[in-house]
Design a protein around this motif. Sequence first.
Motif, PDB file in Angstrom:
ATOM      1  N   ARG A 112       1.946  -0.878  -7.612  1.00  0.00           N
ATOM      2  CA  ARG A 112       0.301  -1.058  -7.581  1.00  0.00           C
ATOM      3  C   ARG A 112      -0.632   0.028  -7.131  1.00  0.00           C
ATOM      4  O   ARG A 112      -1.621   0.168  -7.774  1.00  0.00           O
ATOM      5  N   GLN A 163       3.903  -7.780 -11.560  1.00  0.00           N
ATOM      6  CA  GLN A 163       2.542  -7.348 -11.569  1.00  0.00           C
ATOM      7  C   GLN A 163       1.601  -8.448 -12.142  1.00  0.00           C
ATOM      8  O   GLN A 163       0.463  -8.442 -11.950  1.00  0.00           O
ATOM      9  N   ASN A 183      -5.461  -9.017 -11.783  1.00  0.00           N
ATOM     10  CA  ASN A 183      -4.824  -7.791 -12.093  1.00  0.00           C
ATOM     11  C   ASN A 183      -5.898  -6.763 -11.593  1.00  0.00           C
ATOM     12  O   ASN A 183      -5.533  -5.485 -11.823  1.00  0.00           O
TER      13      ASN A 183
END
Length: 550
Positions: free
Chosen positions: A209, A244, A252
């Motif tokens: 991330r 994710q 996101n």
Amino acid sequence: MLAQCTLFVLLLQVTSSWAVPTRAAKRAGPTVRLDDATVTGVANGTVNKFLGIPYVQPPIGSLRLRQPHPITSYNQSFSATTYGPICPQQLQKLVLPDDVPAIVSEEMGSIGAPVDLPISEDCLTVNIIAPADATPDSKLPVVLWIFGGGFEIGYPSSTDGSILVNQSVSLGTPVVYVSLNYRLNIFGFLASEEVQDAGIGNLGLQDQRQAMRWFQQYITQFGGDPSKVTIWGESAGAISVGAQLVANKGNNEGLFRAAIMDSGAPLWLGNITHGQPYYDHIVDETGCSNSSDTLDCLRNAPFEALMSATNSTPNMFSYQALATAWIPRVDGVFLTDNPQQLVKQGSIADVPFINGVNDDEGTLFSFTTLNVTTDDELLTYIQTYYAPNATSDEIEHVLSSYSSDPVYGSPFNTSNQNALTPQFKRIAAVLGDMTFQGPHRFLLQERSAMQPTWAYLYKRGKSTPYLGSDHGSELTNAYGGGDLAAYFIRFVANLDPNGNNVDVEWPKYTTDSPSLLTLLDGDIPLNITQDDYRVEAIQAMNALMLKYPF
């Protein structure tokens, strides 16, 4: 595949801002500007490569087993012409029967073989490969590759992104290719109550991330468009992409606009405390059991002791196969629930995605269970390692849909061939559906009505004895300039895998028409089929795993 190699330590100076030591370039190369630093890459024919760029502060010393710490700024110029060290790898060894055909030994012989690459805890770097004529004004679509390896092993340079970039240029849809290192095994996926209390679960996913945030800040300098990022992974990389998608309650953060998952999807994952036995084992093996703060003790333990302890835990080529020690788990922060429950709840990034599987996902992982030869032994095996909280009746209900007749096992559609043992093909079918085919179909059935979705089934290489169209076999096509790669490139560029002059139009997957782009051997290499195989078996498996996640 990889094995533990000689430790190579690369020390980077950490300052209040960040300084990277200068490495003299052999010759003038392409340059980009990152903050106050000039970064020199290497020109390689039709592409420019910028390799081994640190994207966070090194996770060593006081930063071991902690959240990734961003780099404040780059203030010293440096060379980026070689890949950085790979992250510590868990030792693996697959032992094959003496009588397997030579082609199987050749294809799988690299598993556990030493890899002559530097290894270091200080491994969190990114790599960028762009068309040679890309500039900060190019605004090209970006594909971000996350490698697989069971969350135990893996490294970015195992695949050559320049092939993909060159193919994208030849298709008239140039893209920028990026890849990253993320922490693995004990360093990235330590799991226990202590880990949960410290808020350091799923560090490997957190690394990914943070790398995405880095690309948002800097990818323009390399010719990429931060608003046009597609995240792509295979195996553990695909499971990472799935994680994710459901992280942060599906928000996101604008880090990506699309996703591709090869042989992986949001997986059945239980609470982080499911990893407590492995944490306790590591604590005992490193001599930290008498410490009042075992986590702090692990942060200060010698690297060699940590790796020795890690190598004594199960891996994907151990007897328990895919029931491995080091996987993502529900930590309450990055993953707030079983990813499949988050999918059901709609807590998933609303972006177009491609999700595909290979026909024989489980064969590669079934060579370690050749002593399981009866129905009762298989039930005990599944209950012991995969669903210990399920009743025997629940497991028997699932297994009743998987015939012990090798005609129906994996490699599928190979008649009575490839039956190493009375249960080998059955185990391969069970493990493949449990970990890959089941989550794949679950995601498609749950989300295809809400977001643009395409699905594929890779059935090439069926003649390979015992393996068939096995796990990872599609990568030579996806990375080697093949037809699958062309579909992926068009998807990255236009959010649609179709375009001018496609050999076969790839329809979206819907619940009314669950279409699969099917890649075949023979005279008809591409076809459209329906996702209607093993419906009863996969439905029963999914129900079991949704109730009893890993």
